[in-house]
Write a protein that holds these residues in place. Sequence first.
Motif, PDB file in Angstrom:
ATOM      1  N   ASP A 287       1.285  19.403 -12.339  1.00  0.00           N
ATOM      2  CA  ASP A 287       2.229  20.130 -13.187  1.00  0.00           C
ATOM      3  C   ASP A 287       1.637  20.343 -14.576  1.00  0.00           C
ATOM      4  N   PHE A 288       1.003  19.316 -15.111  1.00  0.00           N
ATOM      5  CA  PHE A 288       0.370  19.413 -16.429  1.00  0.00           C
ATOM      6  C   PHE A 288      -0.743  20.458 -16.410  1.00  0.00           C
ATOM      7  N   ALA A 289      -1.591  20.439 -15.377  1.00  0.00           N
ATOM      8  CA  ALA A 289      -2.676  21.414 -15.281  1.00  0.00           C
ATOM      9  C   ALA A 289      -2.115  22.825 -15.174  1.00  0.00           C
ATOM     10  N   ASP A 290      -1.045  22.993 -14.402  1.00  0.00           N
ATOM     11  CA  ASP A 290      -0.406  24.310 -14.274  1.00  0.00           C
ATOM     12  C   ASP A 290       0.165  24.772 -15.616  1.00  0.00           C
ATOM     13  N   THR A 291       0.762  23.838 -16.366  1.00  0.00           N
ATOM     14  CA  THR A 291       1.315  24.172 -17.678  1.00  0.00           C
ATOM     15  C   THR A 291       0.212  24.642 -18.616  1.00  0.00           C
ATOM     16  N   LEU A 292      -0.914  23.940 -18.591  1.00  0.00           N
ATOM     17  CA  LEU A 292      -2.040  24.354 -19.432  1.00  0.00           C
ATOM     18  C   LEU A 292      -2.577  25.718 -19.009  1.00  0.00           C
ATOM     19  N   GLY A 293      -2.641  25.941 -17.685  1.00  0.00           N
ATOM     20  CA  GLY A 293      -3.099  27.237 -17.199  1.00  0.00           C
ATOM     21  C   GLY A 293      -2.183  28.364 -17.655  1.00  0.00           C
ATOM     22  N   ALA A 294      -0.883  28.136 -17.575  1.00  0.00           N
ATOM     23  CA  ALA A 294       0.083  29.140 -18.025  1.00  0.00           C
ATOM     24  C   ALA A 294      -0.059  29.388 -19.522  1.00  0.00           C
ATOM     25  N   ARG A 295      -0.277  28.350 -20.263  1.00  0.00           N
ATOM     26  CA  ARG A 295      -0.457  28.458 -21.718  1.00  0.00           C
ATOM     27  C   ARG A 295      -1.676  29.308 -22.046  1.00  0.00           C
TER      28      ARG A 295
ATOM     29  N   ALA B 248       0.838  -1.198   0.000  1.00  0.00           N
ATOM     30  CA  ALA B 248       0.000   0.000   0.000  1.00  0.00           C
ATOM     31  C   ALA B 248       0.874   1.251   0.000  1.00  0.00           C
ATOM     32  N   ALA B 249       1.914   1.262   0.822  1.00  0.00           N
ATOM     33  CA  ALA B 249       2.809   2.420   0.890  1.00  0.00           C
ATOM     34  C   ALA B 249       3.485   2.664  -0.461  1.00  0.00           C
ATOM     35  N   GLU B 250       3.897   1.596  -1.133  1.00  0.00           N
ATOM     36  CA  GLU B 250       4.526   1.735  -2.451  1.00  0.00           C
ATOM     37  C   GLU B 250       3.539   2.301  -3.465  1.00  0.00           C
ATOM     38  N   GLN B 251       2.302   1.824  -3.414  1.00  0.00           N
ATOM     39  CA  GLN B 251       1.288   2.315  -4.347  1.00  0.00           C
ATOM     40  C   GLN B 251       0.953   3.776  -4.062  1.00  0.00           C
ATOM     41  N   VAL B 252       0.892   4.151  -2.795  1.00  0.00           N
ATOM     42  CA  VAL B 252       0.636   5.544  -2.421  1.00  0.00           C
ATOM     43  C   VAL B 252       1.730   6.443  -2.999  1.00  0.00           C
ATOM     44  N   GLU B 253       2.975   6.003  -2.912  1.00  0.00           N
ATOM     45  CA  GLU B 253       4.079   6.797  -3.454  1.00  0.00           C
ATOM     46  C   GLU B 253       3.936   6.953  -4.973  1.00  0.00           C
ATOM     47  N   LYS B 254       3.565   5.887  -5.661  1.00  0.00           N
ATOM     48  CA  LYS B 254       3.342   5.984  -7.113  1.00  0.00           C
ATOM     49  C   LYS B 254       2.217   6.964  -7.423  1.00  0.00           C
ATOM     50  N   LEU B 255       1.158   6.928  -6.624  1.00  0.00           N
ATOM     51  CA  LEU B 255       0.038   7.844  -6.837  1.00  0.00           C
ATOM     52  C   LEU B 255       0.436   9.288  -6.562  1.00  0.00           C
ATOM     53  N   ARG B 256       1.299   9.505  -5.563  1.00  0.00           N
ATOM     54  CA  ARG B 256       1.787  10.867  -5.285  1.00  0.00           C
ATOM     55  C   ARG B 256       2.551  11.416  -6.493  1.00  0.00           C
ATOM     56  N   ILE B 257       3.367  10.564  -7.098  1.00  0.00           N
ATOM     57  CA  ILE B 257       4.128  10.981  -8.281  1.00  0.00           C
ATOM     58  C   ILE B 257       3.171  11.306  -9.417  1.00  0.00           C
ATOM     59  N   GLN B 258       2.170  10.438  -9.636  1.00  0.00           N
ATOM     60  CA  GLN B 258       1.180  10.696 -10.688  1.00  0.00           C
ATOM     61  C   GLN B 258       0.440  12.002 -10.430  1.00  0.00           C
ATOM     62  N   LEU B 259       0.059  12.243  -9.178  1.00  0.00           N
ATOM     63  CA  LEU B 259      -0.650  13.470  -8.833  1.00  0.00           C
ATOM     64  C   LEU B 259       0.223  14.687  -9.096  1.00  0.00           C
ATOM     65  N   ALA B 260       1.483  14.625  -8.715  1.00  0.00           N
ATOM     66  CA  ALA B 260       2.393  15.754  -8.951  1.00  0.00           C
ATOM     67  C   ALA B 260       2.520  16.030 -10.447  1.00  0.00           C
ATOM     68  N   ARG B 261       2.610  14.982 -11.236  1.00  0.00           N
ATOM     69  CA  ARG B 261       2.700  15.162 -12.698  1.00  0.00           C
ATOM     70  C   ARG B 261       1.413  15.757 -13.248  1.00  0.00           C
ATOM     71  N   ALA B 262       0.270  15.300 -12.745  1.00  0.00           N
ATOM     72  CA  ALA B 262      -1.016  15.818 -13.206  1.00  0.00           C
ATOM     73  C   ALA B 262      -1.165  17.287 -12.836  1.00  0.00           C
TER      74      ALA B 262
END
Length: 137
Positions: free
Chosen positions: A119-127, A103-117
Amino acid sequence: MDGKHMQIGEVAARTELSLRTIRHYEETGLVIPSARSQGGFRLYTETDVARLMVIRRMKPLGFTLEQMRDLLDATDRLDSGDALDAAEREELLERVRAYRQAAAEQVEKLRIQLARAEDFADTLGARLEQSAPVAPV
């Protein structure tokens, strides 16, 4: 168990699971209603709700129904009050530890996915801000 029984609708509201999902978990043997009313309605206790919450928390982490069943079996046996010899108790605890680690490993993977998501939303907002028409003064 406090003896208070709830019908499936109340359990669905409390767990935020659909009636269909709760029935599916019953069909697969993960959660069995503690009782039935005279009219045949499923009746659940706080213990049943707690089991459903474990399942609900495991599902988004990618655990299979078999893994859910295995973890619930281990925790049921640990919580049963039955006398367990030291080796059996340690084996059950090791199973729970393994699920905690997974569970802890999966949570860490989800944190990385969330950070990327994010970042992507922020990039679109800046655009969008870059491309916004300039209002005349």
